[in-house]
Scaffold this motif. Sequence first.
Motif, mmCIF file in Angstrom:
data_model
loop_
_atom_site.group_PDB
_atom_site.id
_atom_site.type_symbol
_atom_site.label_atom_id
_atom_site.label_comp_id
_atom_site.label_asym_id
_atom_site.label_seq_id
_atom_site.Cartn_x
_atom_site.Cartn_y
_atom_site.Cartn_z
ATOM 1 N N ASP A 67 0.966 -1.140 0.043
ATOM 2 C CA ASP A 67 0.002 0.049 -0.101
ATOM 3 C C ASP A 67 0.873 1.258 -0.003
ATOM 4 O O ASP A 67 2.234 1.098 0.363
ATOM 5 N N PHE A 68 0.378 2.219 -0.588
ATOM 6 C CA PHE A 68 1.202 3.454 -0.508
ATOM 7 C C PHE A 68 0.573 4.699 -0.665
ATOM 8 O O PHE A 68 -0.785 4.629 -0.809
ATOM 9 N N ILE A 69 0.962 5.959 -0.712
ATOM 10 C CA ILE A 69 0.119 7.210 -0.896
ATOM 11 C C ILE A 69 0.554 7.826 -2.375
ATOM 12 O O ILE A 69 1.618 7.613 -2.909
ATOM 13 N N ARG A 70 -0.435 8.125 -2.964
ATOM 14 C CA ARG A 70 -0.282 8.839 -4.217
ATOM 15 C C ARG A 70 -0.411 10.440 -4.005
ATOM 16 O O ARG A 70 -1.141 10.955 -3.284
ATOM 17 N N GLU A 71 0.235 11.289 -4.872
ATOM 18 C CA GLU A 71 0.090 12.467 -4.845
ATOM 19 C C GLU A 71 0.054 13.039 -6.307
ATOM 20 O O GLU A 71 0.739 12.646 -7.149
ATOM 21 N N SER A 72 -0.816 13.807 -6.539
ATOM 22 C CA SER A 72 -1.445 14.242 -8.067
ATOM 23 C C SER A 72 -0.082 15.226 -8.523
ATOM 24 O O SER A 72 0.207 16.239 -7.587
ATOM 25 N N GLU A 73 0.499 14.998 -9.317
ATOM 26 C CA GLU A 73 1.504 16.036 -10.010
ATOM 27 C C GLU A 73 1.002 16.997 -10.725
ATOM 28 O O GLU A 73 1.451 18.156 -10.623
ATOM 29 N N ALA A 74 -0.232 17.027 -11.231
ATOM 30 C CA ALA A 74 -0.931 17.890 -11.830
ATOM 31 C C ALA A 74 -1.234 19.217 -11.126
ATOM 32 O O ALA A 74 -1.563 20.544 -11.210
ATOM 33 N N ASN A 75 -1.998 18.843 -9.472
ATOM 34 C CA ASN A 75 -2.460 19.487 -8.891
ATOM 35 C C ASN A 75 -2.150 19.538 -7.546
ATOM 36 O O ASN A 75 -2.574 18.958 -6.767
ATOM 37 N N LYS A 76 -1.111 20.113 -7.027
ATOM 38 C CA LYS A 76 -0.307 20.068 -5.584
ATOM 39 C C LYS A 76 -0.814 20.736 -4.479
ATOM 40 O O LYS A 76 -0.367 21.375 -3.516
ATOM 41 N N THR A 77 -2.393 20.949 -4.622
ATOM 42 C CA THR A 77 -2.958 21.654 -3.572
ATOM 43 C C THR A 77 -3.635 20.712 -2.378
ATOM 44 O O THR A 77 -3.471 19.501 -2.632
ATOM 45 N N GLU A 78 -4.120 21.180 -1.425
ATOM 46 C CA GLU A 78 -4.511 20.384 -0.490
ATOM 47 C C GLU A 78 -5.459 19.350 -0.899
ATOM 48 O O GLU A 78 -6.587 19.526 -1.636
ATOM 49 N N GLY A 79 -5.666 18.171 -0.486
ATOM 50 C CA GLY A 79 -6.529 17.126 -0.856
ATOM 51 C C GLY A 79 -6.253 16.223 -2.149
ATOM 52 O O GLY A 79 -6.882 15.710 -2.614
ATOM 53 N N THR A 80 -4.853 16.490 -2.313
ATOM 54 C CA THR A 80 -4.520 15.870 -3.748
ATOM 55 C C THR A 80 -3.611 14.579 -3.335
ATOM 56 O O THR A 80 -2.811 14.033 -4.292
ATOM 57 N N ARG A 81 -3.782 14.026 -2.062
ATOM 58 C CA ARG A 81 -2.957 12.869 -1.899
ATOM 59 C C ARG A 81 -4.109 11.833 -1.332
ATOM 60 O O ARG A 81 -4.993 12.157 -0.667
ATOM 61 N N TRP A 82 -3.874 10.524 -1.881
ATOM 62 C CA TRP A 82 -4.856 9.428 -1.417
ATOM 63 C C TRP A 82 -4.253 8.209 -1.393
ATOM 64 O O TRP A 82 -3.115 8.171 -1.894
ATOM 65 N N GLY A 83 -4.669 7.263 -0.559
ATOM 66 C CA GLY A 83 -3.949 5.987 -0.358
ATOM 67 C C GLY A 83 -4.487 5.090 -1.512
ATOM 68 O O GLY A 83 -5.596 5.150 -2.268
ATOM 69 N N ASP A 84 -3.626 3.933 -1.983
ATOM 70 C CA ASP A 84 -3.942 2.925 -2.863
ATOM 71 C C ASP A 84 -3.128 1.784 -2.392
ATOM 72 O O ASP A 84 -2.338 1.893 -1.319
ATOM 73 N N TYR A 85 -3.616 0.883 -2.861
ATOM 74 C CA TYR A 85 -2.873 -0.513 -2.623
ATOM 75 C C TYR A 85 -2.903 -1.624 -3.924
ATOM 76 O O TYR A 85 -3.549 -1.159 -4.871
ATOM 77 N N GLY A 86 -2.056 -2.642 -3.667
ATOM 78 C CA GLY A 86 -2.077 -3.492 -5.051
ATOM 79 C C GLY A 86 -1.407 -4.958 -4.518
ATOM 80 O O GLY A 86 -0.995 -4.964 -3.194
ATOM 81 N N TYR A 87 -1.213 -5.719 -5.468
ATOM 82 C CA TYR A 87 -0.604 -6.948 -5.208
ATOM 83 C C TYR A 87 0.206 -7.226 -6.450
ATOM 84 O O TYR A 87 -0.071 -6.808 -7.586
ATOM 85 N N CYS A 88 1.151 -8.096 -6.212
ATOM 86 C CA CYS A 88 2.224 -8.572 -7.242
ATOM 87 C C CYS A 88 2.654 -9.800 -6.959
ATOM 88 O O CYS A 88 2.743 -10.390 -5.820
ATOM 89 N N TRP A 89 3.214 -10.576 -8.069
ATOM 90 C CA TRP A 89 3.825 -11.777 -8.032
ATOM 91 C C TRP A 89 5.319 -11.491 -7.665
ATOM 92 O O TRP A 89 5.836 -10.355 -7.702
ATOM 93 N N PRO A 90 5.966 -12.467 -6.768
ATOM 94 C CA PRO A 90 7.299 -12.524 -6.513
ATOM 95 C C PRO A 90 8.405 -11.779 -7.504
ATOM 96 O O PRO A 90 9.089 -11.026 -7.009
ATOM 97 N N GLU A 91 8.101 -12.468 -8.355
ATOM 98 C CA GLU A 91 9.025 -11.721 -9.710
ATOM 99 C C GLU A 91 8.787 -10.466 -10.182
ATOM 100 O O GLU A 91 9.726 -9.795 -10.888
ATOM 101 N N GLU A 92 7.659 -9.837 -9.857
ATOM 102 C CA GLU A 92 7.298 -8.474 -10.246
ATOM 103 C C GLU A 92 7.697 -7.357 -9.266
ATOM 104 O O GLU A 92 7.223 -6.178 -9.435
ATOM 105 N N ILE A 93 8.441 -7.441 -8.102
ATOM 106 C CA ILE A 93 8.222 -6.525 -7.150
ATOM 107 C C ILE A 93 9.038 -5.233 -7.949
ATOM 108 O O ILE A 93 8.794 -4.127 -7.688
#
Length: 167
Positions: free
Chosen positions: A92-118
């Motif tokens: 899981d990680f935090i994303r930040e919008s490059e287009a608009n760096k104002t308040e509220g442009t950060r959000w959490g996201d998550y994902g999964y990957c296979w061992p060979e894809e790290i």
Amino acid sequence: MLFFYEGEFVEVIRENVYKSVLTFCSNNAELLASMTSKSGTMAEPVELHNQNHKWALHVPDDCSVDILEGISWRDIEKVDRITGEPAAYAYDFIRESEANKTEGTRWGDYGYCWPEEIERTRASLFEDDDPADGEVIFVPIWTTPNELTGAPREPINVEVEDGDEDE
């Protein structure tokens, strides 16, 4: 390091094969499962074989776990490995919008990957239009998430008719 936590012994170690991940070991799977929600890890307890403890839980070293307050993760014993090869990794990680760096442009996201894809997954997270902000920690898991397999979310229920037990 060995701790006495909620009436149980919990050993915390670092496995060489997992970067920025701590391994919590206990004979009580329910205690480790309760630590899952408290720590915010995406991992679940995994059964150990031929170890001092029966169960392990992997937690990113940046998660808040009350038994580790005031202890540097660098002071925790490092071992080669006590768990087997994981089926996949969760992150899981935090994303930040490059287009608009104002308040509220950060959000959490998550994902999964296979061992060979790290490494490829890590690189793509930082090359995205809205890149990951900060370190992305990959936590080993031993179940295969539906997001990686495309499997149906509902379990398949196979009814066996009388006389067809071998099917």
